[in-house]
Write an enzyme that holds these catalytic residues in place. Sequence first.
Site, PDB file in Angstrom:
ATOM      1  CB  CYS A   2      -0.947   0.090   1.192  1.00  0.00           C
ATOM      2  SG  CYS A   2      -1.893  -1.406   1.464  1.00  0.00           S
ATOM      3  NE  ARG A  27       4.531   2.134  -0.721  1.00  0.00           N
ATOM      4  CZ  ARG A  27       5.742   2.069  -0.218  1.00  0.00           C
ATOM      5  NH1 ARG A  27       6.752   2.588  -0.877  1.00  0.00           N
ATOM      6  NH2 ARG A  27       5.967   1.508   0.948  1.00  0.00           N
ATOM      7  CG  ASN A  98       2.478   0.507   3.740  1.00  0.00           C
ATOM      8  OD1 ASN A  98       2.213  -0.664   3.445  1.00  0.00           O
ATOM      9  ND2 ASN A  98       3.679   1.031   3.567  1.00  0.00           N
ATOM     10  CD  GLU A 478      14.578 -12.512 -12.616  1.00  0.00           C
ATOM     11  OE1 GLU A 478      14.214 -12.980 -11.528  1.00  0.00           O
ATOM     12  OE2 GLU A 478      14.163 -11.430 -13.043  1.00  0.00           O
TER      13      GLU A 478
END
Length: 606
Positions: A2, A27, A98, A478
């Site tokens: 957040c 975020r 958050n 990856e």
Amino acid sequence: MCGIIGIASYKDISKEILDSLKKLEYRGYDSAGISTINNGEIVENKCAGKVSDLEKLIKKTSLSGNIGIGHVRWATHGAPNQANAHPHSSEEVSVVHNGIIENSAIIKKELIDKGHIFKSQTDTEVVTHLITENLKKMNYLESVFATLNKLEGSFALGIIFKKFNNLIVGARRGSPLAVGYTDKEKYIGSDSYALNSMTKEVSYLDDGDVCVLTKDKIEFFDKNKKKIEKKIHKLANDEDVYSKGNFKDFMSKEISEQPEVIKKCINEYLDKIRKEINIVNFPVDPKKITKVNLIACGTAYHACAVGKYWFEEFTNIDVSVDVASEFRYRNNKIKTNELYIFVSQSGETADTIAALDFCKKKGAKTCAIINVTESSLSRLADLVLPIHVGPEVGVASTKAFTGQILVLLLFILKIARIRNEIKEEEYLNIIKDLENIHSNVALILNNKKIIEDLAVDFIDIKGSMFLGRGLSYPIALEGALKFKELTYLHAEGYPAGEMKHGPLALVENGMPVIVIAPKDRFYEKTISNMQEVIARGGKILLISDHADEVATSENIWSEIRIPKIHKFLSPFLSNIPLQLLAYYVALKKGNDIDKPRNLAKSVTVE
Ligand code: F6R
């Protein structure tokens, strides 16, 4: 995760608050919301979805006020819907949060017993009700401190009050919070990026700190309510690097920037005349290091896994690699003659910060390889090595991975030189090829159309495997991570030699298997493993620098040829086609490239 923002101003803040939320969307983008004080009342506007959805809502309802808080959410407690969107407000207060309140269930029960009615499934709403309850007998600051004393977990909070309607309170424990200053406005934000179009002067709250801002001033308090002063940091003027320019999305921009950022990073660290790497102030004398521990999450963890191979190749130091969320809870025997290296793009990843904190508390020496130099991690580590790749906005990490392995390699080579464990000739050969690596990356990028064309064949697949050995094994991991997070298709990275111990059962006619096999000492073995997959019907996409007629037999579906370079540098090149493959498949599927579903750029919850 957040993102939170708060603005105390002399004028209407609707536009500024929305613009800041757009910057904070990396975020979280499950929901968005804003509360302002308007005509003495708290007015809440919030909805499920992105800030663009909130913008549409606000056009209908209208938003105004000189004091306001805003939020973008990455859902933890409760589904990503309107009711669970922040802010959470009562008659008296409105709160954005958050982090995670770990004891919210217990507090909620106590508050329900006192008659409070909850409207959401979030942990945050207990903060709203606790402050409201405390306000019955306390002033705003006392009520916030009394609330904080009851909370367990990690949080950054922004709070506005109906009765104290000229101020915002910010608080931090565990999750980051910055404040910003101009003459006429004051701000709180999850990071300086959210603030830097409005101010170039910021301070950072430390754990336990509380701040109170009005348009004219900011006051800081420590956890014991004692007034404190904060250092003011000047932000760089780098607004334009946050723009997509002519690119469709940030990810394609960031992939294409890799040749430039490699050059820049090498320039920052390498003395080109003396061929010396400029890294000093090691927190542990390199000659006395007995073991190195590499710790990170996600893509940064894969960078560490590449680093492990290099450490073992160029030094005699023992190495361990750990996922931060595992490391922090294991019964680790932290030792002061070992070096603990933390790798993070954002420098705000909660698990990585907690792991570093754990090491520090046990007296260990720490080093952080990071991109965001104003981050929490860089303020905590004994030695900070920036990767110098510039802001990475796309949620999927691309250029940061390249920067992370580059700085890891330079660090390892430096240690190997100090310890006299690498031969001069080998060192100089590697440096020579490193100085050229940017042009080889550019060559691969110039041929991206080949990968774009191949991508069509991946749109309807059931799943895929990415295989490699040695340095190509972490690259396989990856590649698979990038593929799954962008395309939403199952992909598994595996050591090629492990296939016959189970995963070979997954291979069926036509299943795409991406094999990464540069001509290093694992090449022949990987090619044998590849043949085992072909024999079971696997459809091979080979990534190699080797033009071997036997390897490139008719059994292979397709091949991407990467330029030939020093055998220990292959990760810099072999990873690029995998980034492009994930990108083009996702693009052809119509997925949101920069904001893949369910994810966020900065993972500030554990
Ligand atoms: C994947 C990705 C994540 C991050 C991870 C750690 O593309 O970006 O796996 O690598 O969340 O983030 P940082 O590096 O900010 O600590």
